[in-house]
Scaffold this motif. Sequence first.
Motif, PDB file in Angstrom:
ATOM      1  N   HIS A 188       0.819  -1.221   0.000  1.00  0.00           N
ATOM      2  CA  HIS A 188       0.000   0.000   0.000  1.00  0.00           C
ATOM      3  C   HIS A 188       0.851   1.268   0.000  1.00  0.00           C
ATOM      4  CE1 HIS A 188      -3.288  -2.655   2.013  1.00  0.00           C
ATOM      5  NE2 HIS A 188      -3.311  -2.756   0.693  1.00  0.00           N
ATOM      6  N   ILE A 189       2.146   1.129  -0.148  1.00  0.00           N
ATOM      7  CA  ILE A 189       3.010   2.324  -0.218  1.00  0.00           C
ATOM      8  C   ILE A 189       2.767   3.036  -1.550  1.00  0.00           C
ATOM      9  CG2 ILE A 189       5.395   3.145  -0.321  1.00  0.00           C
ATOM     10  CD1 ILE A 189       6.181   0.857   1.507  1.00  0.00           C
ATOM     11  N   HIS A 190       2.561   4.343  -1.490  1.00  0.00           N
ATOM     12  CA  HIS A 190       2.367   5.161  -2.687  1.00  0.00           C
ATOM     13  C   HIS A 190       3.729   5.765  -3.040  1.00  0.00           C
ATOM     14  CE1 HIS A 190       0.781   8.341  -5.334  1.00  0.00           C
ATOM     15  NE2 HIS A 190      -0.277   7.517  -5.459  1.00  0.00           N
ATOM     16  N   TRP A 191       4.402   5.144  -4.041  1.00  0.00           N
ATOM     17  CA  TRP A 191       5.797   5.480  -4.292  1.00  0.00           C
ATOM     18  C   TRP A 191       5.964   6.880  -4.876  1.00  0.00           C
ATOM     19  CZ3 TRP A 191       9.068   2.588  -1.890  1.00  0.00           C
ATOM     20  CH2 TRP A 191       8.766   1.256  -1.614  1.00  0.00           C
ATOM     21  N   LYS A 192       5.050   7.340  -5.698  1.00  0.00           N
ATOM     22  CA  LYS A 192       5.193   8.684  -6.271  1.00  0.00           C
ATOM     23  C   LYS A 192       5.134   9.754  -5.186  1.00  0.00           C
ATOM     24  CE  LYS A 192       3.403   7.684 -10.893  1.00  0.00           C
ATOM     25  NZ  LYS A 192       2.382   8.028 -11.912  1.00  0.00           N
ATOM     26  N   SER A 193       4.160   9.627  -4.285  1.00  0.00           N
ATOM     27  CA  SER A 193       4.049  10.599  -3.193  1.00  0.00           C
ATOM     28  C   SER A 193       5.237  10.482  -2.252  1.00  0.00           C
ATOM     29  CB  SER A 193       2.743  10.381  -2.418  1.00  0.00           C
ATOM     30  OG  SER A 193       1.633  10.559  -3.262  1.00  0.00           O
ATOM     31  N   SER A 194       5.734   9.257  -2.058  1.00  0.00           N
ATOM     32  CA  SER A 194       6.901   9.078  -1.188  1.00  0.00           C
ATOM     33  C   SER A 194       8.123   9.764  -1.777  1.00  0.00           C
ATOM     34  CB  SER A 194       7.174   7.575  -1.000  1.00  0.00           C
ATOM     35  OG  SER A 194       6.058   6.936  -0.400  1.00  0.00           O
ATOM     36  N   ALA A 195       8.286   9.699  -3.136  1.00  0.00           N
ATOM     37  CA  ALA A 195       9.427  10.359  -3.779  1.00  0.00           C
ATOM     38  C   ALA A 195       9.335  11.872  -3.651  1.00  0.00           C
ATOM     39  CB  ALA A 195       9.495   9.946  -5.247  1.00  0.00           C
ATOM     40  N   LYS A 196       8.115  12.428  -3.723  1.00  0.00           N
ATOM     41  CA  LYS A 196       7.951  13.873  -3.622  1.00  0.00           C
ATOM     42  C   LYS A 196       8.204  14.379  -2.203  1.00  0.00           C
ATOM     43  CE  LYS A 196       4.589  14.275  -7.392  1.00  0.00           C
ATOM     44  NZ  LYS A 196       3.195  14.646  -7.761  1.00  0.00           N
ATOM     45  N   THR A 197       7.715  13.641  -1.203  1.00  0.00           N
ATOM     46  CA  THR A 197       7.822  14.109   0.190  1.00  0.00           C
ATOM     47  C   THR A 197       9.129  13.695   0.836  1.00  0.00           C
ATOM     48  OG1 THR A 197       6.693  12.122   0.993  1.00  0.00           O
ATOM     49  CG2 THR A 197       5.313  14.021   0.461  1.00  0.00           C
ATOM     50  N   GLY A 198       9.795  12.713   0.290  1.00  0.00           N
ATOM     51  CA  GLY A 198      11.033  12.253   0.891  1.00  0.00           C
ATOM     52  C   GLY A 198      10.826  11.266   2.018  1.00  0.00           C
ATOM     53  N   SER A 199       9.602  10.881   2.284  1.00  0.00           N
ATOM     54  CA  SER A 199       9.302   9.876   3.310  1.00  0.00           C
ATOM     55  C   SER A 199       8.224   8.949   2.779  1.00  0.00           C
ATOM     56  CB  SER A 199       8.829  10.535   4.616  1.00  0.00           C
ATOM     57  OG  SER A 199       7.649  11.290   4.397  1.00  0.00           O
ATOM     58  N   LEU A 200       8.197   7.741   3.318  1.00  0.00           N
ATOM     59  CA  LEU A 200       7.241   6.754   2.832  1.00  0.00           C
ATOM     60  C   LEU A 200       5.812   7.164   3.180  1.00  0.00           C
ATOM     61  CD1 LEU A 200       9.058   3.402   3.687  1.00  0.00           C
ATOM     62  CD2 LEU A 200       8.869   4.519   1.455  1.00  0.00           C
ATOM     63  N   MET A 201       4.933   7.084   2.187  1.00  0.00           N
ATOM     64  CA  MET A 201       3.512   7.379   2.367  1.00  0.00           C
ATOM     65  C   MET A 201       2.701   6.139   1.974  1.00  0.00           C
ATOM     66  SD  MET A 201       3.596  10.516   3.409  1.00  0.00           S
ATOM     67  CE  MET A 201       1.885  11.029   3.274  1.00  0.00           C
ATOM     68  N   VAL A 202       1.683   5.820   2.755  1.00  0.00           N
ATOM     69  CA  VAL A 202       0.828   4.667   2.466  1.00  0.00           C
ATOM     70  C   VAL A 202      -0.607   5.128   2.260  1.00  0.00           C
ATOM     71  CG1 VAL A 202       2.266   3.021   3.721  1.00  0.00           C
ATOM     72  CG2 VAL A 202       0.418   4.207   4.918  1.00  0.00           C
ATOM     73  N   ARG A 203      -1.340   4.308   1.506  1.00  0.00           N
ATOM     74  CA  ARG A 203      -2.735   4.635   1.214  1.00  0.00           C
ATOM     75  C   ARG A 203      -3.632   4.258   2.397  1.00  0.00           C
ATOM     76  NH1 ARG A 203      -0.819   1.925  -3.317  1.00  0.00           N
ATOM     77  NH2 ARG A 203      -0.699   3.146  -5.247  1.00  0.00           N
ATOM     78  N   GLN A 204      -4.685   5.051   2.633  1.00  0.00           N
ATOM     79  CA  GLN A 204      -5.776   4.714   3.552  1.00  0.00           C
ATOM     80  C   GLN A 204      -7.057   4.574   2.745  1.00  0.00           C
ATOM     81  OE1 GLN A 204      -5.616   7.818   6.649  1.00  0.00           O
ATOM     82  NE2 GLN A 204      -5.478   6.147   8.117  1.00  0.00           N
ATOM     83  N   PHE A 205      -7.965   3.766   3.254  1.00  0.00           N
ATOM     84  CA  PHE A 205      -9.194   3.485   2.526  1.00  0.00           C
ATOM     85  C   PHE A 205     -10.409   3.718   3.421  1.00  0.00           C
ATOM     86  CE2 PHE A 205      -5.752   0.848   1.023  1.00  0.00           C
ATOM     87  CZ  PHE A 205      -5.811   0.973  -0.338  1.00  0.00           C
ATOM     88  N   GLU A 206     -11.546   3.981   2.754  1.00  0.00           N
ATOM     89  CA  GLU A 206     -12.826   3.958   3.472  1.00  0.00           C
ATOM     90  C   GLU A 206     -13.363   2.540   3.404  1.00  0.00           C
ATOM     91  OE1 GLU A 206     -15.302   8.051   3.626  1.00  0.00           O
ATOM     92  OE2 GLU A 206     -15.353   6.968   1.744  1.00  0.00           O
ATOM     93  N   GLU A 207     -13.827   2.072   4.547  1.00  0.00           N
ATOM     94  CA  GLU A 207     -14.314   0.699   4.612  1.00  0.00           C
ATOM     95  C   GLU A 207     -15.637   0.564   3.879  1.00  0.00           C
ATOM     96  OE1 GLU A 207     -16.024  -2.242   8.047  1.00  0.00           O
ATOM     97  OE2 GLU A 207     -14.283  -1.010   8.520  1.00  0.00           O
ATOM     98  N   THR A 208     -15.743  -0.446   3.055  1.00  0.00           N
ATOM     99  CA  THR A 208     -17.010  -0.776   2.401  1.00  0.00           C
ATOM    100  C   THR A 208     -17.549  -2.066   2.991  1.00  0.00           C
ATOM    101  OG1 THR A 208     -15.874  -1.977   0.666  1.00  0.00           O
ATOM    102  CG2 THR A 208     -16.370   0.323   0.239  1.00  0.00           C
ATOM    103  N   ARG A 209     -18.836  -2.232   2.913  1.00  0.00           N
ATOM    104  CA  ARG A 209     -19.464  -3.420   3.488  1.00  0.00           C
ATOM    105  C   ARG A 209     -20.215  -4.177   2.408  1.00  0.00           C
ATOM    106  NH1 ARG A 209     -21.985  -1.735   9.387  1.00  0.00           N
ATOM    107  NH2 ARG A 209     -20.009  -1.173  10.348  1.00  0.00           N
TER     108      ARG A 209
END
Length: 421
Positions: free
Chosen positions: A243-264
Motif C-alpha cells: 500500500h506504499i504510494h511510491w510517487k508521493s513518497s518520492a515527492k515528500t522524501g518519506s514513505l507514504m501509504v494509502r488509507q481506505f474507506e471501509e465498504t461493506r
Amino acid sequence: MAGARRALTAVSRRRAALGGALRDGVAERTRRLRTAVAPVTDTVTPAGWVVGLLAVVLVVAGPLLHWRELVVAGIFLVLVLLIAVGFVVGRSPLAARLDLARDRVIVGERANGYLTLTNPSQRRSRPLVVEFPVGAGRAAFELPGLAPGALHEELFAVPTAHRAVLDVGPVTAVRADPLGLLRRVRHLSEMDRLYVHPKTLRVDGSAAGLIRDLEGRTVPKVSDNDVSFHALRGYVAGDDRRHIHWKSSAKTGSLMVRQFEETRRSHLLTVVSSRLEDYASDDEFELAISVAGSLGTQALADGQQLSAAASHGSLPAAGAQRFLDGLSGLTYDWKARRLVDVARHLGSDELAASVIVLCIGSGVSITDLRRARQYLPVDTRAIAVRCLVGDEPSVRWLGDLAVATVGRLDELAVAVRRVAA
C-alpha cells in the motif's frame, strides 16, 4: 377512547404473558414427577380414576356404616377394573408407516399424508383404533381386523391454517376396554415433522433501495485495507508495503501509504420481537413474521448475506429453507426482553450488518425505538417496520431511523420504496 382501549389491551397481554410464564414454571418443576408416574397416568382414564376412587370409598365406608351393600358394590367395581385390564394387556402385531406428501408448506396450502398399516404376523389382528397426534390435535382411524400379511391404507389431510411446526406422529395402536376405564397405546412408527411456513412475497427493488454491494455504499470508517481510496498518511512500522504510494513518497522524501474507506458487503439483519406485550393482537405478530420472512428470503435470493434474530436470540439464516423453518417455530417468549435490551445484546456478527430491520407491533413505543437505535452502529442503516393490521402504509423518520408502518403484507413493497426514496 382509543388510548383507554390500547391500555386495556396492554394490561390483558401482560396478564397473559405472566400466566404463560407461570404455567411453564410449574411444568418444569413437576417434570420429573410426571415422568415417574406416566405409565399409570397414561393408562388410566379419568373415568377409570373415578371408578377406582369410588371402589376404595365404598369398601372403606361399608364396614364403618355397617352397610354390606356398599362393600359388595365396591368389590364389584374392583372386578370391573380387573376385567378392563384383560382388554389392554397383550401386544399388537401391527406395523405402520407414516408418509407426508410434503414436509414444508405455506400457510393455507393443503398438506396430505398417507398412513399404511400392515400385519406382518401369522395371526389375524383384532379391530382397534389407530391414532396419531398432529400438533396439538389428534387424528384417529378405526382399523378393522387384518389377516396375516394384509395391508390397509388411509389418506389424511393436515390443517395448515396457522404458521407452526407440527409434530405428526408417532402412530399408536390404542387398546381400551368397552367402558373406557383403561387405555393403553403402543407406538407403531417414528414421528415426522411438518413445517408450515409464514406467507411471504417478493419485494422487488429492495436490494437496490436498501442495501448496497461491494462496489456501492461506503461507510465513514477508515481502514488500512479496502477498495475505496480515502487519503495518504505516513508509513508506520508494520504497514503492508503493497500500500506504499511510491510517487508521493518520492515527492515528500518519506514513505507514504494509502488509507481506505471501509465498504461493506450486502448484509441484512432482521430482528423480530417475540415479546407478547409488543403486539396488540396475534395478527400483528403474524404480520411481523411475514415481513421478516419476505425481506430475508428476498435478500437470500439476491445473493446477499442474511442474519436473523428474535427476542430470545439468533435464528437460523444459512438458507431460505432454514430461515423459514426458524420463523415457522417462532412463538411468544414469556421471558422475552424489551426491544432496547435485544438491540443492546446483539452479537458482533449481527452488528456487522449493513442494514438492520426491526419487525415490531403497535406495543413498541417511539421512545423504545429511539433508545434501541442508540445501541445500533451509527454507520448501519436502521429501519423499523411497525405492523398495525388495517393501517395505511406510511413512513416517518426519527433522526436516521426510518419507521415504516404496514397494515397488510402486500403493502410492504410500498413501504420499502418510500424508505429507499
